[in-house]
Every structure is written in structure tokens, then in C-alpha cells.
Design a protein around this motif. Structure first.
Motif, PDB file in Angstrom:
ATOM      1  N   SER A 175       0.825  -1.205   0.000  1.00 61.64           N
ATOM      2  CA  SER A 175       0.000   0.000   0.000  1.00 61.64           C
ATOM      3  C   SER A 175       0.858   1.254   0.000  1.00 61.64           C
ATOM      4  CB  SER A 175      -0.933  -0.004   1.217  1.00 61.64           C
ATOM      5  OG  SER A 175      -1.697   1.172   1.263  1.00 61.64           O
ATOM      6  N   ASN A 176       1.949   1.248   0.762  1.00 61.88           N
ATOM      7  CA  ASN A 176       2.848   2.399   0.787  1.00 61.88           C
ATOM      8  C   ASN A 176       3.537   2.596  -0.558  1.00 61.88           C
ATOM      9  OD1 ASN A 176       2.243   2.972   3.449  1.00 61.88           O
ATOM     10  ND2 ASN A 176       4.002   1.850   4.265  1.00 61.88           N
ATOM     11  N   TYR A 177       3.800   1.492  -1.233  1.00 63.85           N
ATOM     12  CA  TYR A 177       4.432   1.560  -2.545  1.00 63.85           C
ATOM     13  C   TYR A 177       3.478   2.146  -3.576  1.00 63.85           C
ATOM     14  CZ  TYR A 177       6.340  -0.072  -6.997  1.00 63.85           C
ATOM     15  OH  TYR A 177       6.806  -0.152  -8.282  1.00 63.85           O
ATOM     16  N   ASP A 178       2.194   1.723  -3.505  1.00 63.06           N
ATOM     17  CA  ASP A 178       1.176   2.206  -4.429  1.00 63.06           C
ATOM     18  C   ASP A 178      -0.164   2.196  -3.701  1.00 63.06           C
ATOM     19  OD1 ASP A 178      -0.725   2.656  -6.373  1.00 63.06           O
ATOM     20  OD2 ASP A 178       0.127   1.272  -7.828  1.00 63.06           O
ATOM     21  N   PRO A 179      -0.732   3.360  -3.372  1.00 61.32           N
ATOM     22  CA  PRO A 179      -2.012   3.416  -2.653  1.00 61.32           C
ATOM     23  C   PRO A 179      -3.117   2.651  -3.344  1.00 61.32           C
ATOM     24  CG  PRO A 179      -0.976   5.579  -2.678  1.00 61.32           C
ATOM     25  CD  PRO A 179      -0.161   4.706  -3.589  1.00 61.32           C
ATOM     26  N   GLY A 180      -2.981   2.416  -4.645  1.00 55.31           N
ATOM     27  CA  GLY A 180      -3.988   1.641  -5.373  1.00 55.31           C
ATOM     28  C   GLY A 180      -3.947   0.163  -5.048  1.00 55.31           C
ATOM     29  N   LEU A 181      -2.962  -0.272  -4.253  1.00 52.62           N
ATOM     30  CA  LEU A 181      -2.819  -1.677  -3.873  1.00 52.62           C
ATOM     31  C   LEU A 181      -3.152  -1.887  -2.397  1.00 52.62           C
ATOM     32  CD1 LEU A 181       0.574  -2.387  -5.688  1.00 52.62           C
ATOM     33  CD2 LEU A 181      -1.731  -2.871  -6.528  1.00 52.62           C
ATOM     34  N   ALA A 182      -4.071  -1.100  -1.891  1.00 51.04           N
ATOM     35  CA  ALA A 182      -4.379  -1.116  -0.456  1.00 51.04           C
ATOM     36  C   ALA A 182      -5.194  -2.325  -0.019  1.00 51.04           C
ATOM     37  CB  ALA A 182      -5.123   0.167  -0.065  1.00 51.04           C
ATOM     38  N   THR A 183      -5.796  -3.050  -0.962  1.00 51.45           N
ATOM     39  CA  THR A 183      -6.611  -4.210  -0.604  1.00 51.45           C
ATOM     40  C   THR A 183      -6.122  -5.445  -1.351  1.00 51.45           C
ATOM     41  OG1 THR A 183      -8.234  -3.881  -2.379  1.00 51.45           O
ATOM     42  CG2 THR A 183      -8.609  -2.699  -0.284  1.00 51.45           C
ATOM     43  N   PRO A 184      -6.360  -6.648  -0.789  1.00 54.35           N
ATOM     44  CA  PRO A 184      -5.981  -7.879  -1.500  1.00 54.35           C
ATOM     45  C   PRO A 184      -6.637  -7.980  -2.871  1.00 54.35           C
ATOM     46  CG  PRO A 184      -6.499  -8.364   0.788  1.00 54.35           C
ATOM     47  CD  PRO A 184      -6.893  -6.939   0.552  1.00 54.35           C
ATOM     48  N   GLU A 185      -7.859  -7.475  -2.978  1.00 53.79           N
ATOM     49  CA  GLU A 185      -8.575  -7.524  -4.258  1.00 53.79           C
ATOM     50  C   GLU A 185      -7.872  -6.675  -5.314  1.00 53.79           C
ATOM     51  OE1 GLU A 185     -11.017  -8.752  -1.002  1.00 53.79           O
ATOM     52  OE2 GLU A 185      -9.984  -6.824  -1.308  1.00 53.79           O
ATOM     53  N   ALA A 186      -7.362  -5.519  -4.890  1.00 57.61           N
ATOM     54  CA  ALA A 186      -6.658  -4.646  -5.827  1.00 57.61           C
ATOM     55  C   ALA A 186      -5.367  -5.297  -6.313  1.00 57.61           C
ATOM     56  CB  ALA A 186      -6.352  -3.302  -5.163  1.00 57.61           C
ATOM     57  N   VAL A 187      -4.657  -5.939  -5.398  1.00 57.17           N
ATOM     58  CA  VAL A 187      -3.426  -6.634  -5.780  1.00 57.17           C
ATOM     59  C   VAL A 187      -3.747  -7.768  -6.745  1.00 57.17           C
ATOM     60  CG1 VAL A 187      -1.479  -8.003  -4.935  1.00 57.17           C
ATOM     61  CG2 VAL A 187      -2.287  -6.040  -3.610  1.00 57.17           C
ATOM     62  N   ARG A 188      -4.784  -8.526  -6.440  1.00 60.38           N
ATOM     63  CA  ARG A 188      -5.176  -9.655  -7.289  1.00 60.38           C
ATOM     64  C   ARG A 188      -5.527  -9.193  -8.696  1.00 60.38           C
ATOM     65  NH1 ARG A 188      -3.973 -14.482  -8.040  1.00 60.38           N
ATOM     66  NH2 ARG A 188      -4.049 -14.767  -5.782  1.00 60.38           N
ATOM     67  N   SER A 189      -6.227  -8.069  -8.809  1.00 60.31           N
ATOM     68  CA  SER A 189      -6.638  -7.594 -10.133  1.00 60.31           C
ATOM     69  C   SER A 189      -5.426  -7.205 -10.981  1.00 60.31           C
ATOM     70  CB  SER A 189      -7.585  -6.397  -9.994  1.00 60.31           C
ATOM     71  OG  SER A 189      -6.920  -5.273  -9.455  1.00 60.31           O
ATOM     72  N   VAL A 190      -4.393  -6.658 -10.322  1.00 60.32           N
ATOM     73  CA  VAL A 190      -3.189  -6.263 -11.047  1.00 60.32           C
ATOM     74  C   VAL A 190      -2.421  -7.475 -11.548  1.00 60.32           C
ATOM     75  CG1 VAL A 190      -0.917  -5.177 -10.815  1.00 60.32           C
ATOM     76  CG2 VAL A 190      -2.942  -4.060  -9.872  1.00 60.32           C
ATOM     77  N   ILE A 191      -2.230  -8.463 -10.705  1.00 59.52           N
ATOM     78  CA  ILE A 191      -1.423  -9.612 -11.121  1.00 59.52           C
ATOM     79  C   ILE A 191      -2.193 -10.535 -12.063  1.00 59.52           C
ATOM     80  CG2 ILE A 191      -0.022  -9.518  -9.035  1.00 59.52           C
ATOM     81  CD1 ILE A 191      -1.543 -11.854  -7.924  1.00 59.52           C
ATOM     82  N   ASP A 192      -3.528 -10.594 -11.933  1.00 59.71           N
ATOM     83  CA  ASP A 192      -4.319 -11.430 -12.846  1.00 59.71           C
ATOM     84  C   ASP A 192      -4.331 -10.875 -14.253  1.00 59.71           C
ATOM     85  OD1 ASP A 192      -4.883 -13.287 -10.926  1.00 59.71           O
ATOM     86  OD2 ASP A 192      -6.921 -12.588 -10.513  1.00 59.71           O
ATOM     87  N   ALA A 193      -4.101  -9.569 -14.391  1.00 55.40           N
ATOM     88  CA  ALA A 193      -4.086  -8.949 -15.714  1.00 55.40           C
ATOM     89  C   ALA A 193      -2.776  -9.193 -16.447  1.00 55.40           C
ATOM     90  CB  ALA A 193      -4.350  -7.449 -15.589  1.00 55.40           C
ATOM     91  N   HIS A 194      -1.799  -9.760 -15.736  1.00 54.21           N
ATOM     92  CA  HIS A 194      -0.480 -10.014 -16.320  1.00 54.21           C
ATOM     93  C   HIS A 194      -0.452 -11.410 -16.937  1.00 54.21           C
ATOM     94  CE1 HIS A 194       3.916 -10.507 -16.519  1.00 54.21           C
ATOM     95  NE2 HIS A 194       3.987  -9.188 -16.412  1.00 54.21           N
ATOM     96  N   PRO A 195       0.250 -11.594 -18.061  1.00 57.07           N
ATOM     97  CA  PRO A 195       0.332 -12.935 -18.661  1.00 57.07           C
ATOM     98  C   PRO A 195       0.947 -13.983 -17.749  1.00 57.07           C
ATOM     99  CG  PRO A 195       1.496 -11.297 -20.022  1.00 57.07           C
ATOM    100  CD  PRO A 195       0.920 -10.570 -18.855  1.00 57.07           C
ATOM    101  N   ASN A 196       1.815 -13.548 -16.828  1.00 52.97           N
ATOM    102  CA  ASN A 196       2.436 -14.450 -15.866  1.00 52.97           C
ATOM    103  C   ASN A 196       2.179 -13.890 -14.466  1.00 52.97           C
ATOM    104  OD1 ASN A 196       4.163 -15.899 -14.161  1.00 52.97           O
ATOM    105  ND2 ASN A 196       5.713 -16.170 -15.757  1.00 52.97           N
ATOM    106  N   PRO A 197       1.028 -14.258 -13.853  1.00 54.62           N
ATOM    107  CA  PRO A 197       0.662 -13.665 -12.551  1.00 54.62           C
ATOM    108  C   PRO A 197       1.720 -13.858 -11.466  1.00 54.62           C
ATOM    109  CG  PRO A 197      -1.202 -14.800 -13.521  1.00 54.62           C
ATOM    110  CD  PRO A 197      -0.008 -15.140 -14.365  1.00 54.62           C
ATOM    111  N   ARG A 198       2.340 -15.031 -11.421  1.00 52.58           N
ATOM    112  CA  ARG A 198       3.345 -15.262 -10.381  1.00 52.58           C
ATOM    113  C   ARG A 198       4.524 -14.312 -10.535  1.00 52.58           C
ATOM    114  NH1 ARG A 198       6.144 -21.081  -8.723  1.00 52.58           N
ATOM    115  NH2 ARG A 198       7.451 -20.235  -7.051  1.00 52.58           N
ATOM    116  N   ARG A 199       4.991 -14.167 -11.768  1.00 52.33           N
ATOM    117  CA  ARG A 199       6.108 -13.257 -12.009  1.00 52.33           C
ATOM    118  C   ARG A 199       5.694 -11.813 -11.715  1.00 52.33           C
ATOM    119  NH1 ARG A 199       9.597 -12.580 -17.645  1.00 52.33           N
ATOM    120  NH2 ARG A 199      10.965 -10.921 -16.878  1.00 52.33           N
ATOM    121  N   ALA A 200       4.452 -11.480 -12.048  1.00 51.19           N
ATOM    122  CA  ALA A 200       3.967 -10.122 -11.795  1.00 51.19           C
ATOM    123  C   ALA A 200       3.997  -9.812 -10.303  1.00 51.19           C
ATOM    124  CB  ALA A 200       2.550  -9.956 -12.342  1.00 51.19           C
TER     125      ALA A 200
END
Length: 215
Positions: free
Chosen positions: A88-113
Motif C-alpha cells: 500500500s505504501n508503494y502504491d495506494p492503489g494496492l491497499a486491498t488484496p482484491e486490488a493486488v489480485r486484479s493487477v497480477i491477474d491482468a499479467h500474462p504471468n501472474p506469479r512473475r507479476a
């Protein structure tokens, strides 16, 4: 030349409703450290703790054996990292687990993301942690002797910086730090250098049961 004693907190109450307090073993470890420091004739010019309860309790129990009293203050930069807060401190848009999940799921390689995202957030946390150490050194008069009660994460990152360790070694080092272990560093005109790392002889008194723990 000044000297900093970095103390990892005593064993916390793992599995309890409130983790952030010392277990009975953690209290005993802290008292043993205080007795060992007193017997060794160690005296300090300043006491610094993180803001967590387990930091303050470790300091209280340890320093009860010390006859000498000195200035004491807290610095939140010495707290253990919380991965959610770190993201969250790195990016306020990542303040919730759901927000983090949406970012990594949009990547072709979620684990690497996630690994890349976490690495970037961790790098910023490392900079903040070393900033806390820098504040301590900057505020110290030479040859001040400081004792700092903190957590394994900050100590591991400080050791990484002083030893030039690769990032992937920090987590392993963190897990190897014993509760109430001592890590020392010297500071002066030439900068900072490591003295000892993860010393816990105070927990291994001859003829007594071992008090060593790592959580």
C-alpha cells in the motif's frame, strides 16, 4: 567510534489472539539478556525501540537489570514489515488484496507479476528501514553507544547492506535470527561496519536449559 547494539525482540505470542506481546519464554529471554549485559558491564547512552509492543516489552524486561538509566525514544522505521502495508505504501492503489489480485491477474504471468511487484515494494521498504538507521547515526554523538530493540526484518536488511548480500538471502537471514540475539555495528568517520551478527550466548548458560527460539 560509536557502537549500536541491535536486539531482536523476545519470542512473541505465536498462535495467541494477540501476537504482539511477549510469551513467557520471551520475557525470560529478555531478562537473561539484561542480566548478561549488566554482568558484562555494558552501559548505553541511548535506548531506541520500534513502536510495537513486543519491542517495548523486550526493552522493559532487559533494561530492568540495568542500574544506569538513559534517554529512550521510539522510531516506527524499526518495525517489522507488514506485506500489505508495504504494498500500500508503494502504491495506494494496492491497499486491498482484491486490488493486488486484479493487477497480477491482468499479467500474462501472474506469479512473475507478483514477484516483481513485491520486489519493488520491498526495495522501497529497505530504503526506509536503512533511513531509520541513518537517523540514529546522525543523531548520535561520538562515541555514543546505542541499544536498539527491533525485529528480524530490519536487522536482516541492515546486515544485508553492511555485508553486500543479495536480496534473495535476506529472508533466509531473517529466519535465522534468534529472539533477543545481538547484532552490533560500529559507526564513525569511515561509515558503518558490522561487528557481530546474531549472537545469543546469553541464552546458552552452562548447566541450564537452552532458551533459544526463532519466532
Amino acid at each position: 567510534m560509536g557502537e549500536i547494539y541491535l536486539v531482536r525482540h523476545g519470542q512473541a505470542s505465536f498462535g495467541a489472539a494477540d501476537y504482539d506481546q511477549l510469551s513467557q519464554l520471551g520475557i525470560e529471554q529478555s531478562r537473561q539478556l539484561g542480566a548478561w549485559l549488566a554482568a558484562s558491564g555494558q552501559r548505553f547512552d541511548r535506548v531506541v525501540t520500534g513502536t510495537l509492543r513486543r519491542h517495548r516489552q523486550t526493552a522493559d524486561e532487559c533494561l530492568a537489570a540495568q542500574q544506569h538509566r538513559c534517554a529512550r525514544h521510539e522510531d516506527a522505521g524499526l518495525n517489522e514489515y507488514d506485506h500489505r502495508e508495504m504494498l500500500s505504501n508503494y502504491d495506494p492503489g494496492l491497499a486491498t488484496p482484491e486490488a493486488v489480485r486484479s493487477v497480477i491477474d491482468a499479467h500474462p504471468n501472474p506469479r512473475r507479476a507478483f514477484q516483481e511487484l513485491f520486489a519493488a515494494a520491498f526495495a522501497r521498504w529497505v530504503a526506509g528501514d536503512l533511513g531509520a538507521l541513518g537517523r540514529l547515526v546522525a543523531a548520535a554523538a561520538h562515541p555514543d553507544r546505542l541499544i536498539v530493540f527491533t525485529s528480524g526484518g530490519p536487522i536482516a536488511v541492515i546486515a544485508q547492506s553492511l555485508l553486500g548480500l543479495a536480496d534473495e538471502r535476506v529472508a533466509a537471514l531473517n529466519f535465522s535470527l534468534a529472539n533477543t540475539s545481538l547484532t552490533t555495528a560500529f559507526f564513525g568517520a569511515a561509515g558503518l561496519r558490522l561487528g557481530t551478527l546474531n549472537a545469543f550466548q546469553h541464552l546458552q548458560q552452562p548447566g541450564e536449559r537452552t532458551l533459544v527460539s526463532y519466532r
